[in-house]
Write a protein that holds these residues in place. Structure first.
Motif, PDB file in Angstrom:
ATOM      1  N   VAL A 184       0.859  -1.184   0.000  1.00  0.00           N
ATOM      2  CA  VAL A 184       0.000   0.000   0.000  1.00  0.00           C
ATOM      3  C   VAL A 184       0.896   1.236   0.000  1.00  0.00           C
ATOM      4  O   VAL A 184       1.990   1.219   0.575  1.00  0.00           O
ATOM      5  CB  VAL A 184      -0.954   0.036   1.211  1.00  0.00           C
ATOM      6  CG1 VAL A 184      -2.013  -1.043   1.116  1.00  0.00           C
ATOM      7  CG2 VAL A 184      -0.193  -0.069   2.522  1.00  0.00           C
ATOM      8  N   PRO A 185       0.477   2.323  -0.645  1.00  0.00           N
ATOM      9  CA  PRO A 185       1.328   3.519  -0.705  1.00  0.00           C
ATOM     10  C   PRO A 185       1.459   4.193   0.652  1.00  0.00           C
ATOM     11  O   PRO A 185       0.541   4.163   1.476  1.00  0.00           O
ATOM     12  CB  PRO A 185       0.591   4.413  -1.711  1.00  0.00           C
ATOM     13  CG  PRO A 185      -0.823   3.934  -1.688  1.00  0.00           C
ATOM     14  CD  PRO A 185      -0.768   2.477  -1.401  1.00  0.00           C
ATOM     15  N   ALA A 186       2.615   4.815   0.877  1.00  0.00           N
ATOM     16  CA  ALA A 186       2.908   5.551   2.106  1.00  0.00           C
ATOM     17  C   ALA A 186       3.204   7.002   1.747  1.00  0.00           C
ATOM     18  O   ALA A 186       3.144   7.400   0.579  1.00  0.00           O
ATOM     19  CB  ALA A 186       4.077   4.909   2.841  1.00  0.00           C
ATOM     20  N   ILE A 187       3.574   7.787   2.740  1.00  0.00           N
ATOM     21  CA  ILE A 187       3.750   9.226   2.536  1.00  0.00           C
ATOM     22  C   ILE A 187       4.782   9.532   1.447  1.00  0.00           C
ATOM     23  O   ILE A 187       4.590  10.436   0.632  1.00  0.00           O
ATOM     24  CB  ILE A 187       4.141   9.922   3.869  1.00  0.00           C
ATOM     25  CG1 ILE A 187       4.262  11.436   3.689  1.00  0.00           C
ATOM     26  CG2 ILE A 187       5.395   9.332   4.448  1.00  0.00           C
ATOM     27  CD1 ILE A 187       2.987  12.136   3.333  1.00  0.00           C
ATOM     28  N   VAL A 188       5.863   8.760   1.397  1.00  0.00           N
ATOM     29  CA  VAL A 188       6.900   9.043   0.405  1.00  0.00           C
ATOM     30  C   VAL A 188       6.372   8.842  -1.012  1.00  0.00           C
ATOM     31  O   VAL A 188       6.773   9.561  -1.936  1.00  0.00           O
ATOM     32  CB  VAL A 188       8.155   8.175   0.658  1.00  0.00           C
ATOM     33  CG1 VAL A 188       7.870   6.701   0.440  1.00  0.00           C
ATOM     34  CG2 VAL A 188       9.317   8.640  -0.205  1.00  0.00           C
ATOM     35  N   ASP A 189       5.463   7.899  -1.196  1.00  0.00           N
ATOM     36  CA  ASP A 189       4.899   7.654  -2.524  1.00  0.00           C
ATOM     37  C   ASP A 189       4.064   8.846  -2.986  1.00  0.00           C
ATOM     38  O   ASP A 189       4.129   9.250  -4.160  1.00  0.00           O
ATOM     39  CB  ASP A 189       4.042   6.390  -2.497  1.00  0.00           C
ATOM     40  CG  ASP A 189       4.845   5.169  -2.099  1.00  0.00           C
ATOM     41  OD1 ASP A 189       5.720   4.766  -2.874  1.00  0.00           O
ATOM     42  OD2 ASP A 189       4.602   4.628  -1.002  1.00  0.00           O
ATOM     43  N   TYR A 190       3.299   9.414  -2.073  1.00  0.00           N
ATOM     44  CA  TYR A 190       2.465  10.568  -2.433  1.00  0.00           C
ATOM     45  C   TYR A 190       3.300  11.830  -2.621  1.00  0.00           C
ATOM     46  O   TYR A 190       2.974  12.675  -3.463  1.00  0.00           O
ATOM     47  CB  TYR A 190       1.388  10.777  -1.370  1.00  0.00           C
ATOM     48  CG  TYR A 190       0.400   9.640  -1.328  1.00  0.00           C
ATOM     49  CD1 TYR A 190      -0.585   9.512  -2.305  1.00  0.00           C
ATOM     50  CD2 TYR A 190       0.469   8.664  -0.334  1.00  0.00           C
ATOM     51  CE1 TYR A 190      -1.479   8.448  -2.291  1.00  0.00           C
ATOM     52  CE2 TYR A 190      -0.429   7.606  -0.304  1.00  0.00           C
ATOM     53  CZ  TYR A 190      -1.389   7.505  -1.280  1.00  0.00           C
ATOM     54  OH  TYR A 190      -2.276   6.449  -1.263  1.00  0.00           O
ATOM     55  N   LEU A 191       4.366  11.962  -1.851  1.00  0.00           N
ATOM     56  CA  LEU A 191       5.267  13.096  -2.062  1.00  0.00           C
ATOM     57  C   LEU A 191       5.936  12.999  -3.434  1.00  0.00           C
ATOM     58  O   LEU A 191       6.134  14.016  -4.108  1.00  0.00           O
ATOM     59  CB  LEU A 191       6.323  13.151  -0.956  1.00  0.00           C
ATOM     60  CG  LEU A 191       5.836  13.598   0.414  1.00  0.00           C
ATOM     61  CD1 LEU A 191       6.957  13.465   1.442  1.00  0.00           C
ATOM     62  CD2 LEU A 191       5.329  15.044   0.380  1.00  0.00           C
ATOM     63  N   TYR A 192       6.278  11.799  -3.848  1.00  0.00           N
ATOM     64  CA  TYR A 192       6.872  11.628  -5.175  1.00  0.00           C
ATOM     65  C   TYR A 192       5.859  11.983  -6.264  1.00  0.00           C
ATOM     66  O   TYR A 192       6.207  12.630  -7.265  1.00  0.00           O
ATOM     67  CB  TYR A 192       7.366  10.196  -5.365  1.00  0.00           C
ATOM     68  CG  TYR A 192       7.869   9.940  -6.771  1.00  0.00           C
ATOM     69  CD1 TYR A 192       9.108  10.447  -7.173  1.00  0.00           C
ATOM     70  CD2 TYR A 192       7.102   9.251  -7.696  1.00  0.00           C
ATOM     71  CE1 TYR A 192       9.574  10.253  -8.469  1.00  0.00           C
ATOM     72  CE2 TYR A 192       7.547   9.049  -8.990  1.00  0.00           C
ATOM     73  CZ  TYR A 192       8.787   9.554  -9.369  1.00  0.00           C
ATOM     74  OH  TYR A 192       9.221   9.374 -10.660  1.00  0.00           O
ATOM     75  N   VAL A 193       4.609  11.555  -6.086  1.00  0.00           N
ATOM     76  CA  VAL A 193       3.558  11.921  -7.051  1.00  0.00           C
ATOM     77  C   VAL A 193       3.443  13.434  -7.140  1.00  0.00           C
ATOM     78  O   VAL A 193       3.366  14.018  -8.231  1.00  0.00           O
ATOM     79  CB  VAL A 193       2.210  11.309  -6.638  1.00  0.00           C
ATOM     80  CG1 VAL A 193       1.075  11.844  -7.518  1.00  0.00           C
ATOM     81  CG2 VAL A 193       2.255   9.792  -6.736  1.00  0.00           C
ATOM     82  N   SER A 194       3.451  14.092  -5.991  1.00  0.00           N
ATOM     83  CA  SER A 194       3.338  15.547  -5.960  1.00  0.00           C
ATOM     84  C   SER A 194       4.553  16.212  -6.596  1.00  0.00           C
ATOM     85  O   SER A 194       4.414  17.173  -7.364  1.00  0.00           O
ATOM     86  CB  SER A 194       3.176  16.020  -4.510  1.00  0.00           C
ATOM     87  OG  SER A 194       3.013  17.414  -4.445  1.00  0.00           O
ATOM     88  N   LEU A 195       5.735  15.703  -6.295  1.00  0.00           N
ATOM     89  CA  LEU A 195       6.962  16.268  -6.856  1.00  0.00           C
ATOM     90  C   LEU A 195       6.989  16.130  -8.371  1.00  0.00           C
ATOM     91  O   LEU A 195       7.301  17.091  -9.094  1.00  0.00           O
ATOM     92  CB  LEU A 195       8.181  15.582  -6.249  1.00  0.00           C
ATOM     93  CG  LEU A 195       9.548  15.991  -6.811  1.00  0.00           C
ATOM     94  CD1 LEU A 195       9.818  17.460  -6.540  1.00  0.00           C
ATOM     95  CD2 LEU A 195      10.656  15.127  -6.212  1.00  0.00           C
ATOM     96  N   SER A 196       6.650  14.957  -8.874  1.00  0.00           N
ATOM     97  CA  SER A 196       6.671  14.746 -10.326  1.00  0.00           C
ATOM     98  C   SER A 196       5.602  15.588 -11.014  1.00  0.00           C
ATOM     99  O   SER A 196       5.820  16.105 -12.113  1.00  0.00           O
ATOM    100  CB  SER A 196       6.493  13.258 -10.654  1.00  0.00           C
ATOM    101  OG  SER A 196       5.261  12.777 -10.157  1.00  0.00           O
ATOM    102  N   ASN A 197       4.448  15.758 -10.377  1.00  0.00           N
ATOM    103  CA  ASN A 197       3.396  16.588 -10.955  1.00  0.00           C
ATOM    104  C   ASN A 197       3.805  18.060 -10.990  1.00  0.00           C
ATOM    105  O   ASN A 197       3.506  18.768 -11.956  1.00  0.00           O
ATOM    106  CB  ASN A 197       2.104  16.431 -10.149  1.00  0.00           C
ATOM    107  CG  ASN A 197       0.912  17.090 -10.805  1.00  0.00           C
ATOM    108  OD1 ASN A 197       0.656  16.896 -11.987  1.00  0.00           O
ATOM    109  ND2 ASN A 197       0.168  17.884 -10.030  1.00  0.00           N
TER     110      ASN A 197
END
Length: 241
Positions: A184-197
């Motif tokens: 399951v995704p964790a905080i680092v996964d969502y930060l990466y999504v945000s950074l790439s976006n």
């Protein structure tokens, strides 16, 4: 091929397997970083008294840490409301800082180019953090639900990660897929999504599925575009003047 030398079957984890709650420390440090970035902004970019919004954010963060001091294992309607309010406070303060930053561009001369560049970087980085936190809090019911509910009872996903599609890849990739490892995704996964976006101004390897996810990603990429193209370009032009 099954039974061939050097090959082994990848075990499949059942959907009801208990998962450990996500660690509290990483998300707490991310919030602290956002608060610090706001406190370090120049005075003209602060909304109201400098300490009011950070103080409110600290109070909410402390309350959330008390509820889940080490791992995200307990969830209540009050805790969810507090978490979303914290994210909203950071988002509003940073959006106001962006508007005030744009105003500074048209009311100040090029002598403040360096200060504007630093402030633009702070606002951009806070933008990455706050949208990463928003994605983390909203997707599949939030961090507690993602690690404690069976997959069949999780709310609909807001994002489709690569791990959600890797169950039919080669063994070493398949082993880490959501279906086979119960990832399951964790905080680092969502930060990466945000950074790439914020960097590409569009989704990269993780796709938004829900309307709210698409709206949030659209707002984030637009904000990042404004900062990158308008604010930083103006600052760099001032440095060359």
């Amino acid at each position: 091929m099954a039974g061939a030398p050097g090959w082994h079957a990848v075990p499949v984890v059942t959907a009801g397997k208990a998962r450990r709650g996500e660690a509290r420390l990483p998300s707490a440090l991310v919030v602290v970083a956002a608060i610090a970035l706001y406190l370090l902004l120049p005075e003209p970019l602060i909304l109201g008294p400098r300490l009011v919004i950070p103080a409110l954010e600290v109070v909410l963060l402390i309350a959330l840490i008390i509820i889940n001091p080490r791992r995200m294992t307990r969830d209540t309607p009050w805790a969810r409301a507090a978490a979303l309010t914290l994210v909203a406070l950071i988002a509003v303060a940073n959006a106001a800082a962006l508007v005030l930053l744009l105003r500074q561009l048209v009311t100040t001369d090029d002598s403040q180019a360096v200060e504007l560049l630093i402030a633009a970087g702070q606002v951009w980085l806070t933008n990455v953090i706050v949208y990463g936190l928003a994605f983390w809090e909203l997707d599949r019911g939030g961090p507690v639900a993602r690690t404690h509910l069976p997959r069949g009872r999780l709310p609909r996903a807001d994002f489709r990660f690569p791990q959600d599609e890797d169950h039919d890849a080669i063994d070493e990739v398949m082993a880490g897929s959501s279906k086979n490892s119960d990832w399951v995704p964790a905080i680092v996964d969502y930060l990466y999504v945000s950074l790439s976006n914020s960097s590409a101004f569009s989704p990269t390897d993780t796709m938004p599925l829900s309307t709210r996810a698409k709206i949030l990603m659209g707002i984030e990429s637009t904000s990042a575009l404004v900062i990158s193209v308008l604010v930083i370009a103006k600052g760099v032009g001032g440095l060359g003047g």
